[in-house]
Design a protein around this motif. Structure first.
Motif, mmCIF file in Angstrom:
data_model
loop_
_atom_site.group_PDB
_atom_site.id
_atom_site.type_symbol
_atom_site.label_atom_id
_atom_site.label_comp_id
_atom_site.label_asym_id
_atom_site.label_seq_id
_atom_site.Cartn_x
_atom_site.Cartn_y
_atom_site.Cartn_z
ATOM 1 N N ALA A 86 46.897 -0.375 -14.841
ATOM 2 C CA ALA A 86 46.166 0.705 -14.180
ATOM 3 C C ALA A 86 44.951 1.006 -15.059
ATOM 4 O O ALA A 86 45.106 1.332 -16.237
ATOM 5 N N VAL A 87 43.757 0.843 -14.500
ATOM 6 C CA VAL A 87 42.525 1.089 -15.259
ATOM 7 C C VAL A 87 42.053 2.510 -14.960
ATOM 8 O O VAL A 87 41.940 2.902 -13.800
ATOM 9 N N HIS A 88 41.811 3.256 -16.041
ATOM 10 C CA HIS A 88 41.378 4.643 -15.915
ATOM 11 C C HIS A 88 40.033 4.850 -16.578
ATOM 12 O O HIS A 88 39.777 4.319 -17.658
ATOM 13 N N HIS A 89 39.209 5.669 -15.930
ATOM 14 C CA HIS A 89 37.927 6.088 -16.499
ATOM 15 C C HIS A 89 38.118 7.511 -17.011
ATOM 16 O O HIS A 89 38.521 8.397 -16.258
ATOM 17 N N LEU A 90 37.873 7.700 -18.312
ATOM 18 C CA LEU A 90 38.010 9.021 -18.931
ATOM 19 C C LEU A 90 36.639 9.540 -19.350
ATOM 20 O O LEU A 90 35.813 8.787 -19.875
ATOM 21 N N GLU A 91 36.421 10.834 -19.128
ATOM 22 C CA GLU A 91 35.234 11.523 -19.629
ATOM 23 C C GLU A 91 35.699 12.823 -20.251
ATOM 24 O O GLU A 91 36.526 13.531 -19.678
ATOM 25 N N GLY A 92 35.169 13.121 -21.468
ATOM 26 C CA GLY A 92 35.599 14.354 -22.117
ATOM 27 C C GLY A 92 34.941 14.566 -23.458
ATOM 28 O O GLY A 92 33.908 13.967 -23.775
ATOM 29 N N ASP A 93 35.589 15.401 -24.281
ATOM 30 C CA ASP A 93 35.016 15.803 -25.565
ATOM 31 C C ASP A 93 35.529 14.959 -26.730
ATOM 32 O O ASP A 93 35.477 15.374 -27.873
ATOM 33 N N PHE A 94 35.988 13.744 -26.442
ATOM 34 C CA PHE A 94 36.414 12.823 -27.497
ATOM 35 C C PHE A 94 35.200 12.029 -27.973
ATOM 36 O O PHE A 94 34.171 11.993 -27.287
ATOM 37 N N PRO A 95 35.296 11.363 -29.138
ATOM 38 C CA PRO A 95 34.159 10.587 -29.639
ATOM 39 C C PRO A 95 33.693 9.555 -28.612
ATOM 40 O O PRO A 95 34.501 8.812 -28.071
ATOM 41 N N GLY A 96 32.407 9.550 -28.322
ATOM 42 C CA GLY A 96 31.863 8.627 -27.334
ATOM 43 C C GLY A 96 31.733 9.252 -25.953
ATOM 44 O O GLY A 96 30.866 8.878 -25.182
ATOM 45 N N GLY A 97 32.629 10.184 -25.619
ATOM 46 C CA GLY A 97 32.530 10.958 -24.389
ATOM 47 C C GLY A 97 32.975 10.273 -23.113
ATOM 48 O O GLY A 97 33.296 10.941 -22.139
ATOM 49 N N THR A 98 32.993 8.948 -23.095
ATOM 50 C CA THR A 98 33.409 8.226 -21.893
ATOM 51 C C THR A 98 34.011 6.875 -22.293
ATOM 52 O O THR A 98 33.533 6.240 -23.234
ATOM 53 N N ILE A 99 35.070 6.475 -21.592
ATOM 54 C CA ILE A 99 35.718 5.190 -21.891
ATOM 55 C C ILE A 99 36.543 4.767 -20.681
ATOM 56 O O ILE A 99 37.017 5.594 -19.910
ATOM 57 N N ASP A 100 36.673 3.455 -20.522
ATOM 58 C CA ASP A 100 37.595 2.895 -19.538
ATOM 59 C C ASP A 100 38.779 2.322 -20.312
ATOM 60 O O ASP A 100 38.589 1.546 -21.245
ATOM 61 N N LEU A 101 39.985 2.737 -19.936
ATOM 62 C CA LEU A 101 41.194 2.293 -20.623
ATOM 63 C C LEU A 101 42.102 1.543 -19.663
ATOM 64 O O LEU A 101 42.284 1.950 -18.512
#
Length: 119
Positions: A86-101
């Motif tokens: 399952a591929v998820h797109h995350l956006e938030g206040d973590f380093p980098g601000g955006t990532i696909d996991l």
């Protein structure tokens, strides 16, 4: 060993245990999320390994509070009868601000035996 190429599937075609886990994880419902795993399950996230329900519960509690983010399921794949991604797109206040996991699930019976999360 997985000889098969992953097949793209509709997100709603993911097994019930995976959708139940993902829904509970998004809702920060650790008690519900942890019931999706076998007693001896393994989770590998951010280079760390969590073995067994107690360790996974601790990981879920920590990951729910470490950062604030949105998560969107963008793709689903099936490699064979017991392996799903399952591929998820995350956006938030973590380093980098955006990532696909990529959440790589291995099932045993109707529970998650192994989950590997990586970019």
């Amino acid at each position: 060993m997985h000889q098969n190429q992953p097949l793209t599937i509709a997100p709603e075609a993911l097994p019930e245990v995976i959708t139940r886990y993902l829904k509970a994880h998004r809702a920060h419902d650790t008690a519900a999320a942890v019931t999706s795993f076998t007693g001896d399950a393994t989770v590998i996230d951010d280079g760390r390994t969590y073995q067994g329900v107690a360790a996974i519960e601790g990981w879920l509690n920590h990951s729910a509070t470490e950062f604030t983010y949105t998560i969107e399921l963008t793709d689903a794949q099936q490699t064979d009868a017991t392996h799903y991604v399952a591929v998820h797109h995350l956006e938030g206040d973590f380093p980098g601000g955006t990532i696909d996991l990529r959440y790589q699930f291995s099932l045993r019976g109707d529970l998650i035996e192994r989950l590997v999360i990586e970019p």
